[in-house]
Every structure is written in structure tokens, then in C-alpha cells.
Design an enzyme around this catalytic site. Structure first.
Site, mmCIF file in Angstrom:
data_model
loop_
_atom_site.group_PDB
_atom_site.id
_atom_site.type_symbol
_atom_site.label_atom_id
_atom_site.label_comp_id
_atom_site.label_asym_id
_atom_site.label_seq_id
_atom_site.Cartn_x
_atom_site.Cartn_y
_atom_site.Cartn_z
ATOM 1 N N GLY A 1 29.152 -12.262 6.825
ATOM 2 C CA GLY A 1 28.746 -12.754 5.515
ATOM 3 C C GLY A 1 27.345 -13.284 5.397
ATOM 4 O O GLY A 1 27.041 -14.027 4.453
ATOM 5 N N ARG B 1 46.337 1.826 -0.874
ATOM 6 C CA ARG B 1 45.060 1.961 -1.576
ATOM 7 C C ARG B 1 45.203 1.656 -3.062
ATOM 8 O O ARG B 1 44.387 0.930 -3.644
ATOM 9 C CB ARG B 1 44.510 3.385 -1.378
ATOM 10 C CG ARG B 1 43.188 3.666 -2.117
ATOM 11 C CD ARG B 1 42.090 2.742 -1.626
ATOM 12 N NE ARG B 1 40.949 2.717 -2.499
ATOM 13 C CZ ARG B 1 39.800 3.387 -2.253
ATOM 14 N NH1 ARG B 1 39.689 4.110 -1.173
ATOM 15 N NH2 ARG B 1 38.790 3.287 -3.085
ATOM 16 N N ASN C 1 24.599 -1.973 -3.433
ATOM 17 C CA ASN C 1 24.969 -1.976 -2.020
ATOM 18 C C ASN C 1 23.720 -2.055 -1.151
ATOM 19 O O ASN C 1 22.651 -1.566 -1.531
ATOM 20 C CB ASN C 1 25.737 -0.693 -1.677
ATOM 21 C CG ASN C 1 26.196 -0.666 -0.224
ATOM 22 O OD1 ASN C 1 26.808 -1.615 0.254
ATOM 23 N ND2 ASN C 1 25.907 0.413 0.475
ATOM 24 N N HIS D 1 22.313 -1.004 2.701
ATOM 25 C CA HIS D 1 22.626 -0.139 3.838
ATOM 26 C C HIS D 1 21.510 -0.263 4.873
ATOM 27 O O HIS D 1 20.326 -0.243 4.529
ATOM 28 C CB HIS D 1 22.755 1.317 3.386
ATOM 29 C CG HIS D 1 23.143 2.244 4.503
ATOM 30 N ND1 HIS D 1 24.435 2.316 4.980
ATOM 31 C CD2 HIS D 1 22.402 3.106 5.249
ATOM 32 C CE1 HIS D 1 24.473 3.205 5.973
ATOM 33 N NE2 HIS D 1 23.263 3.690 6.158
#
Length: 209
Positions: free
Chosen positions: A12, A64, A106, A108
Site C-alpha cells: 500500500g 468473480r 492505474n 504500472h
């Protein structure tokens, strides 16, 4: 006021970088409404220390469809405007991508489109970089679409690969850039400075060179 949900799966530190940037006013007119983890992880305790709601939706404890439904419910209950994926190891389902089109960010740990896609996460990315013998890697912050690491790029920054690097040392230097670049991208979004046109993300107000 932009209400942010941070989705994470691990330690985190990227999540904490965003929470700290919000607290210090570096991300304008925003609040972190909830931190959601898909497994029991240290990120939940980090959120609690910042006074942020911490929610575990254990991906491994449900199917899911049940997981996707629970996530959608949580996002609605917390009136979320923006999703930030900060070391989140689950795929975001298509309904969520459609609902939050160009509102999911996001980070990456490579220069997309290199070393990304299925199987490229965590130290797997850095080991692949070393195995390939390239001299540059880096960080990409991008919007999420229906693919894997395939959405429009917001920000990128290169990191040199040193001859002495192993996966751990390279990951540590890349992480420093993640901690700076992810909050910067979120701040650009929250200040209304990002415009998406097809595959291109334009930063409004940026001086042309």
C-alpha cells in the site's frame, strides 16, 4: 469535490502516496472516500491510520460475479467519482470500466507498451526487464480500458537500469517514481486538466516546448 476509491492488493505504499497528497492539498478538491483491498493486506491498516474507510472484499472467498457485484455496491455506497488502482492485482470487470470510462487510473512499473499485459506485475516486471537487457525502464500511469495495461497513457517517466541491479533494487528505484507520478496524475484529473481523445491524453494548460 472528487471522491476517490483506491483499490490495492499489497503493502500500500502507492496508496499512501495518494492519501498523503490529498491530505497535503497537492491533489485539489478531492477526498479519499474508501480504500478497498481484494485480499487481507497491509494497505488496509495504512488506510485506517489515515482515517480512511478500509474495506476488504476478499476475491479468493467468492466467485468473480459475486466479487464484481460487491465492488460495484461499495463504489456506489461511497459515491465514488474516480477509481485509483495502486498495486491492484485483480482485473476490473467490463461493467465497471464502462461505468467509470476514463475515470479509472492505474500505475504500472514499466514504460508501456513494453513489459506489460498478462503476467506482468510486481517483481515479474523488473525481472523481465533485467532478462531483456534493456537500459531503460520506468513508470506509466494510464486510464484503464477493457484490455490489460492497454488504456490511454497519462504520464510516463524513465528509470535507468544499472549493471548492478537485481529485481529488488530496480523495483525500489521504480517505486520512488511511482510515489510521485501517481499522485501527480490524480491531481491533473481532479483539477480538470486531462482531456482524452481516442488514444491520446492531453494535459490542458501544459506549456508547449
Amino acid at each position: 469535490m472528487t471522491r476517490i476509491a483506491i483499490l490495492a492488493s499489497g503493502n500500500g505504499t502507492d496508496c499512501e502516496a495518494v492519501m498523503t497528497a490529498v491530505e497535503q492539498g497537492e491533489i485539489p478538491d478531492a477526498t479519499v472516500a474508501v480504500v478497498i483491498a481484494d485480499r487481507l493486506a497491509p494497505v488496509l491498516e495504512r488506510a485506517r491510520r489515515h482515517g480512511v474507510a478500509a474495506l476488504l472484499i476478499d476475491r479468493r472467498g467468492c466467485g468473480r460475479a459475486s466479487y464484481d457485484s460487491a465492488l460495484a455496491t461499495a463504489l456506489a455506497e461511497h459515491r465514488v467519482d474516480l477509481l485509483v488502482l495502486a498495486g491492484y492485482l485483480s482485473m476490473v470487470d467490463g461493467v465497471t470500466v464502462t461505468t467509470y470510462r476514463n475515470r479509472i487510473i492505474n500505475v504500472h512499473p514499466s514504460l508501456i507498451p513494453a513489459f506489460c499485459g498478462h503476467g506482468f506485475y510486481g517483481e515479474h516486471v523488473h525481472q523481465a526487464v533485467l532478462d531483456a537487457g534493456v537500459k531503460l525502464t520506468g513508470v506509466t500511469v494510464h486510464f484503464v480500458d477493457e484490455g490489460t495495461d492497454s488504456g490511454p497513457v497519462i504520464l510516463q517517466e524513465a528509470v535507468n537500469v544499472l549493471d548492478t541491479d537485481d529485481a529488488a533494487t530496480l523495483a525500489a528505484r521504480v517505486l520512488v517514481v511511482e510515489h510521485r507520478l501517481l499522485p501527480q496524475a490524480v491531481a491533473l484529473y481532479c483539477s480538470g486538466r486531462l482531456s482524452v481523445q481516442g488514444r491520446q491524453v492531453h494535459i490542458m494548460g501544459e506549456e508547449k516546448k
